[in-house]
Design a protein around this motif. Sequence first.
Motif, mmCIF file in Angstrom:
data_model
loop_
_atom_site.group_PDB
_atom_site.id
_atom_site.type_symbol
_atom_site.label_atom_id
_atom_site.label_comp_id
_atom_site.label_asym_id
_atom_site.label_seq_id
_atom_site.Cartn_x
_atom_site.Cartn_y
_atom_site.Cartn_z
ATOM 1 N N ASN A 699 0.823 -1.217 0.000
ATOM 2 C CA ASN A 699 0.000 0.000 0.000
ATOM 3 C C ASN A 699 0.855 1.265 0.000
ATOM 4 O OD1 ASN A 699 -2.449 -1.401 -0.009
ATOM 5 N ND2 ASN A 699 -2.526 -1.535 2.236
ATOM 6 N N GLN A 700 2.121 1.151 0.467
ATOM 7 C CA GLN A 700 3.047 2.283 0.446
ATOM 8 C C GLN A 700 3.827 2.359 -0.874
ATOM 9 O OE1 GLN A 700 3.225 4.593 2.907
ATOM 10 N NE2 GLN A 700 1.518 3.448 3.829
ATOM 11 N N GLY A 701 3.507 1.422 -1.794
ATOM 12 C CA GLY A 701 4.170 1.438 -3.090
ATOM 13 C C GLY A 701 5.499 0.722 -3.096
ATOM 14 N N VAL A 702 5.752 -0.144 -2.098
ATOM 15 C CA VAL A 702 7.030 -0.840 -1.998
ATOM 16 C C VAL A 702 6.803 -2.329 -2.206
ATOM 17 C CG1 VAL A 702 8.987 -1.384 -0.518
ATOM 18 C CG2 VAL A 702 7.942 0.883 -0.420
ATOM 19 N N ILE A 703 7.557 -2.906 -3.125
ATOM 20 C CA ILE A 703 7.532 -4.348 -3.358
ATOM 21 C C ILE A 703 8.844 -4.914 -2.841
ATOM 22 C CG2 ILE A 703 7.380 -6.170 -5.107
ATOM 23 C CD1 ILE A 703 5.899 -4.156 -6.877
ATOM 24 N N HIS A 704 8.778 -5.972 -2.044
ATOM 25 C CA HIS A 704 9.996 -6.495 -1.419
ATOM 26 C C HIS A 704 10.912 -7.130 -2.438
ATOM 27 C CE1 HIS A 704 12.695 -8.850 1.066
ATOM 28 N NE2 HIS A 704 12.277 -8.156 2.132
ATOM 29 N N ARG A 705 10.387 -8.010 -3.314
ATOM 30 C CA ARG A 705 11.095 -8.646 -4.416
ATOM 31 C C ARG A 705 12.059 -9.730 -3.983
ATOM 32 N NH1 ARG A 705 11.034 -5.491 -9.182
ATOM 33 N NH2 ARG A 705 12.997 -6.438 -9.855
#
Length: 869
Positions: A699-705
């Motif tokens: 939701n904060q626009g961060v993808i862990h990957r």
Amino acid sequence: MLKKILAAPSVQIALLSALILMGMLFSLTPWEHLENRYYDFWGHHFRSPQEQPIVIVAIDEKSIRELGDWPWPRSRIAEMVRFLTSQQAGAMGILPLYTQPDANPGLLAIEETQKLLGDREWKGDKQAARTFQGMLSKVEEQLDQDAQLIETVRRGRNVVLPIRFTKGPEAATERNKMSGMLALCSLDAAALAAGTAETPSAEAQTTHTFRHKPITMTGVWEPFEALATKASGLGHLNLDEDRDGLFRSMPLLMEYKDRLFPAMPLQLAIRQTGGDLQDLTVGRNFFGQPCLRIKYLEIATDDQYRLLMNYDAAWTKARTYSFVDVLQGSLDPAIFRDNIILIGATGEEMTPFYRIGPHASAALVEISANVLGRILSTARLSRPAWAQPLEIAALLYFAFFLMFAIPRMETRVGASILGIFLFTWFVIGVALLLGYGYRIKPFGPAALACGGFVLITAAGYARKWRHEVIDANKHLGLHYQGQGLLDMAYERFMKCPLQDGSVKLLLYNLGLDFERKRMFGKALTIYHHIGRYGPFKDIEQRSSRLESPDGTLPAPVNGGNGKPPLLLLDGDIKPTFGRYEILRELGRGSMGTIYLGRDPKINREVAIKTLKYAEVVSGDLDQVKARFFREAEAAGKLSHPNIVSIYDVGEEHDMAYIAMELLNGGNLTRFCAAEHLLPVHQALSIVADVAVALDYAHNQGVIHRDIKPANIMLLEDGRVKVTDFGIALVVDASRTGTGILLGTPNYMSPEQVAGQTLDGRSDLFSLGIVLYELLVGAKPFRGDTINQIIYAIMHEAHPPVSDSEKNIPPCCQAIIEKLLAKGLDERFDAAARLAEAIAACMNELPHAAPATVSEIDAKVDPAADPRGD
């Protein structure tokens, strides 16, 4: 050292005092002009001589208009002398100098005629010739100007005639032999000095002769012999010219051919007292000042027998009478009776005028009258022998005050006190001059007072400015040092003098910081710089430890991995990253080493994750650095109980670091082995916490990957933390791209393997792999090579969890099937949906308390480190 000594204000004042003292002793002072102007101003205010028997008979413009142009016939001067003699005048001084007999053509013709008439061969009437000769004799007597002057001088009372001395090589040839009259009107210089010494010893004679240095002349102009021999005395009319072209003194005695000749005013004074030149003696008065004594007169002079003079215009005017008025007998005869008469020209076209002040000049007869008045008066101007010692004492007083008092006072207070002293000093000088006629030269001590005060004040301001600059450099250096900008702090500290012990301490501490930053070369440079100014603390030991025998830094000592140790062997200096002290190494991760650190400001332990640039291929360094700081940027935007907290990020000279929350626990890697599996309920609870954390991050626009067991921490208190956002991608238009393969191959999603644009569902696929491992104890996609693993992820189905021997609930199988679906639309559309599914599944399971980390560790190898990557 010499520069330091010369920079001391007291030394500078002492040198300035010595310089001024030498100038005062040898009369080489640049303020001589001020001394003369000071004397000219106050000297002319000195009181007039008392009523003295002095009269000036002036050959002025009025006399010229009525009696004819100058020069007059000598008979006119003779007529004046006869008149003054008849009026019972005292001594008389005639200033016009007649060096040659008068060459009258009429007299020559008469002499030739008389010679012809007296010739024996004369054939004319002898009686008529005698009569004619008698007539010629009367005419000759009337025309013989010299005879008239000589006769009146002979009959006059104490008539003094002038002589004039010259100086220079050409003057020495004017007259080689001294005339008898000159000898009679002078004194033997050696005999005069020896005969008037206070004691008759040879030593006293030598001392006195040495101290008196009369002005020596080389040539003289004197009256012609027939006239000179009839005078009662000769006196010179020479004045002494100062370097500025003004006349402030008259030598009362001048030396010529080893004899001393008096000035005309002195001769007239001697005649007036009824004395004789031979009665004159020289000596020193009560104050040790040279003086001339004659009868009741004691005349103070300097060592050159010079008498200071000042011109009193009002006094002079009151005693001046026109030549024509005197000759016509229109004046009271009492004016001349028993008075000293000076006869001389006062018209500017008839005689040279002498500059006696900056804006005043006078004729020689007027100056001579003033000098004569001072000789006869008790009100004389002089420079006493104690004047110079007094000036030296004042100089030393000011020097003492400047060296020991002024530095201890405020500038304004010191200036006020020094101003009072200067004012008092000048008042003393004026009082001595106007009250007693004693001339002192106040500008030498005054120059020291003013120059020294300016020097000390300037030095004080310079010292204050230097201290301010030093303090500013210190504070700025400390500021830079506190910010970790050690090179800039070094530049500031190096601008401060090491004579200051605090600067040594600052540099020493900076050297310790360089050691902590592993910048040993710069630390060594600082220790060597401090050592140039003497020993300080343990810099010698530190320098020896940092230097190898050949002068290089010590070789790395490590545990065998070939990498330099971060901690020094002796452990006295703990390395730092930013403000964090490094305590020990915790482990190594995919991107660098992890250390246990401490934040000294709040005494909090943190985990320090580093990226050492030396371990990165130079061509990839920029990309790796950007990747490393992207982790800090991504994680720094996240604040969640299940996501590790990032406290700080920074960059040292050789590595980057991230300070993060210290986690007491271990990662899930050890719980993915078949023999160490967690209970199903606890495995689902962990994955649910990770799903909640990922939902917040997405939701904060961060993808862990890079979701994998190594990046999920199970803490000792049972909490779950997601770590390592090192390859996270901030969903931003400027950074979105395709064709980039990042992450761990075993846990990649198909779209990640394909290099496609990712969203949160990719992390859910990776989390599904983690859940599969936690439940089954094996990876769902297997292969002997990376290519085989990637192919399995892209095209092969995973082994169903039902095939395992584990008793896995059906709801778990459904969750895993949905998480590991190849198509994006077949997976959970958000991590929150996953968390809800796990919660529903857990409600179907029998309730069981989750095992603690300690209970879990009991099942695992006790030697295993609970703190991993």
